[in-house]
Design a protein around this motif. Sequence first.
Motif, short mmCIF file in Angstrom:
data_model
loop_
_atom_site.label_atom_id
_atom_site.label_comp_id
_atom_site.label_asym_id
_atom_site.label_seq_id
_atom_site.Cartn_x
_atom_site.Cartn_y
_atom_site.Cartn_z
N ARG A 101 0.82 -1.21 0.00
CA ARG A 101 0.00 0.00 0.00
C ARG A 101 0.85 1.26 0.00
O ARG A 101 0.44 2.30 -0.51
CB ARG A 101 -0.94 -0.03 1.22
N ASP A 102 2.06 1.18 0.58
CA ASP A 102 2.93 2.36 0.56
C ASP A 102 3.35 2.70 -0.86
O ASP A 102 3.35 3.88 -1.24
CB ASP A 102 4.17 2.11 1.43
N CYS A 103 3.73 1.70 -1.63
CA CYS A 103 4.11 1.96 -3.03
C CYS A 103 2.92 2.48 -3.83
O CYS A 103 3.05 3.38 -4.67
CB CYS A 103 4.67 0.70 -3.67
N GLN A 104 1.74 1.93 -3.56
CA GLN A 104 0.55 2.41 -4.25
C GLN A 104 0.24 3.86 -3.84
O GLN A 104 -0.09 4.70 -4.68
CB GLN A 104 -0.63 1.50 -3.92
N SER A 105 0.37 4.16 -2.54
CA SER A 105 0.12 5.52 -2.06
C SER A 105 1.11 6.50 -2.69
O SER A 105 0.74 7.61 -3.08
CB SER A 105 0.25 5.56 -0.53
N TYR A 106 2.35 6.08 -2.77
CA TYR A 106 3.40 6.93 -3.36
C TYR A 106 3.09 7.24 -4.82
O TYR A 106 3.26 8.37 -5.28
CB TYR A 106 4.74 6.23 -3.23
N SER A 107 2.61 6.25 -5.55
CA SER A 107 2.26 6.49 -6.95
C SER A 107 1.12 7.49 -7.06
O SER A 107 1.11 8.33 -7.96
CB SER A 107 1.87 5.17 -7.63
N HIS A 108 0.17 7.43 -6.13
CA HIS A 108 -0.91 8.43 -6.13
C HIS A 108 -0.36 9.81 -5.80
O HIS A 108 -0.84 10.82 -6.32
CB HIS A 108 -1.99 8.03 -5.13
N TYR A 109 0.65 9.88 -4.94
CA TYR A 109 1.30 11.16 -4.63
C TYR A 109 1.90 11.77 -5.90
O TYR A 109 1.80 12.98 -6.13
CB TYR A 109 2.39 10.95 -3.59
N LEU A 110 2.50 10.95 -6.74
CA LEU A 110 3.15 11.44 -7.94
C LEU A 110 2.17 11.81 -9.05
O LEU A 110 2.59 12.39 -10.06
CB LEU A 110 4.15 10.41 -8.46
N THR A 111 0.88 11.51 -8.89
CA THR A 111 -0.07 11.86 -9.94
C THR A 111 -0.28 13.36 -10.05
O THR A 111 -0.90 13.83 -11.01
CB THR A 111 -1.44 11.20 -9.70
N THR A 112 0.23 14.14 -9.10
CA THR A 112 0.19 15.60 -9.26
C THR A 112 1.09 16.03 -10.41
O THR A 112 0.97 17.14 -10.92
CB THR A 112 0.66 16.30 -7.97
N TYR A 113 2.01 15.14 -10.81
CA TYR A 113 2.92 15.42 -11.93
C TYR A 113 2.53 14.65 -13.18
O TYR A 113 2.56 15.18 -14.29
CB TYR A 113 4.36 15.00 -11.57
N ALA A 114 2.23 13.39 -13.04
CA ALA A 114 2.05 12.51 -14.19
C ALA A 114 1.07 11.39 -13.85
O ALA A 114 0.78 11.15 -12.68
CB ALA A 114 3.41 11.92 -14.61
N PRO A 115 0.56 10.67 -14.86
CA PRO A 115 -0.34 9.54 -14.60
C PRO A 115 0.34 8.45 -13.79
O PRO A 115 1.56 8.35 -13.74
CB PRO A 115 -0.68 9.04 -16.02
N LEU A 116 -0.49 7.61 -13.16
CA LEU A 116 0.02 6.49 -12.37
C LEU A 116 0.86 5.55 -13.24
O LEU A 116 0.55 5.33 -14.40
CB LEU A 116 -1.13 5.70 -11.77
N LYS A 117 1.93 5.03 -12.65
CA LYS A 117 2.75 4.04 -13.34
C LYS A 117 2.74 2.73 -12.56
O LYS A 117 3.76 2.19 -12.19
CB LYS A 117 4.18 4.55 -13.51
N LEU A 118 1.53 2.23 -12.31
CA LEU A 118 1.35 0.94 -11.65
C LEU A 118 0.88 -0.07 -12.68
O LEU A 118 0.30 0.30 -13.71
CB LEU A 118 0.29 1.05 -10.55
N ASP A 119 1.11 -1.36 -12.42
CA ASP A 119 0.54 -2.34 -13.32
C ASP A 119 -0.95 -2.49 -13.01
O ASP A 119 -1.49 -1.84 -12.11
CB ASP A 119 1.31 -3.67 -13.26
N GLN A 120 -1.63 -3.35 -13.75
CA GLN A 120 -3.09 -3.45 -13.64
C GLN A 120 -3.56 -3.92 -12.27
O GLN A 120 -4.73 -3.74 -11.92
CB GLN A 120 -3.63 -4.39 -14.72
N HIS A 121 -2.65 -4.49 -11.48
CA HIS A 121 -3.01 -4.95 -10.14
C HIS A 121 -2.45 -4.05 -9.04
O HIS A 121 -2.48 -4.41 -7.87
CB HIS A 121 -2.52 -6.38 -9.93
N GLY A 122 -1.91 -2.89 -9.43
CA GLY A 122 -1.38 -1.95 -8.45
C GLY A 122 0.06 -2.21 -8.07
O GLY A 122 0.51 -1.78 -7.00
N GLY A 123 0.81 -2.87 -8.92
CA GLY A 123 2.20 -3.20 -8.63
C GLY A 123 3.19 -2.18 -9.16
O GLY A 123 2.96 -1.53 -10.17
N THR A 124 4.31 -2.05 -8.46
CA THR A 124 5.42 -1.20 -8.88
C THR A 124 6.64 -2.07 -9.11
O THR A 124 7.03 -2.85 -8.24
CB THR A 124 5.76 -0.16 -7.79
N GLU A 125 7.26 -1.94 -10.29
CA GLU A 125 8.43 -2.75 -10.59
C GLU A 125 9.70 -1.98 -10.24
O GLU A 125 9.86 -0.82 -10.61
CB GLU A 125 8.46 -3.14 -12.06
#
Length: 219
Positions: free
Chosen positions: A36-60
């Motif tokens: 959830r921390d990685c998912q939350s962080y990706s939402h934080y970065l959406t102020t700059y750009a679209p989410l870069k998570l996979d279809q299940h909410g994963g960060t590589e």
Amino acid sequence: MDLGSATSLSMQCTCGAFKARLERPRNALRVVCYCRDCQSYSHYLTTYAPLKLDQHGGTEVIALAPEHLKLEQGAEQLRCISLSAQGTYRWYTHCCGSAIAVTPRQARLAHVSIAASALRDAGVDVEAAFGPLQVVANRASAHGNALPRPTKQSLFILLYGMGLLLQRSTGRWRENALLQPGTWQPIVPVHVIERTQRQRLLALAEHRPHTRSRIVLRW
């Protein structure tokens, strides 16, 4: 994974203002994290750009020792946040909001997780460079059915951990481009987000878990 034949891999932010490289990235681990921390962080970065998570909410990410990371251009673009007072350091660029890396607060852990997207933005074929996924972490936090756990995942984690211990015992943990020599503090001020903002980000990452995993890794 030992990448003895690789000498250097480029990485950059999406707009190209920040550039770095991975020099001889040995003992690297290719990971997808669903926490959830990685998912939350990706939402934080959406102020700059679209989410870069996979279809299940994963960060590589590509996990490796910090000594392999060399900054080349645009270090002034780096920013660092933490989702809590004791949370990991999460690095991104101010210019375009690209995720760059995640590092632990304890410098002696000698560990950095490089955003695979930063390698792909520089034209790196991540699978060709690092091989197939070796770890799928925090599957219980995935949206829907996460990727299956790779074969020999526990062995890969064990070997990687042994490499980190070697870094610590030899003193090579001090070779970290993201820390100030002597103080071992981040090279830029760390912004700890407010509790209300963290709660909002966690709410965006809320889900109904469909799978379970005993392995919990924080990148």
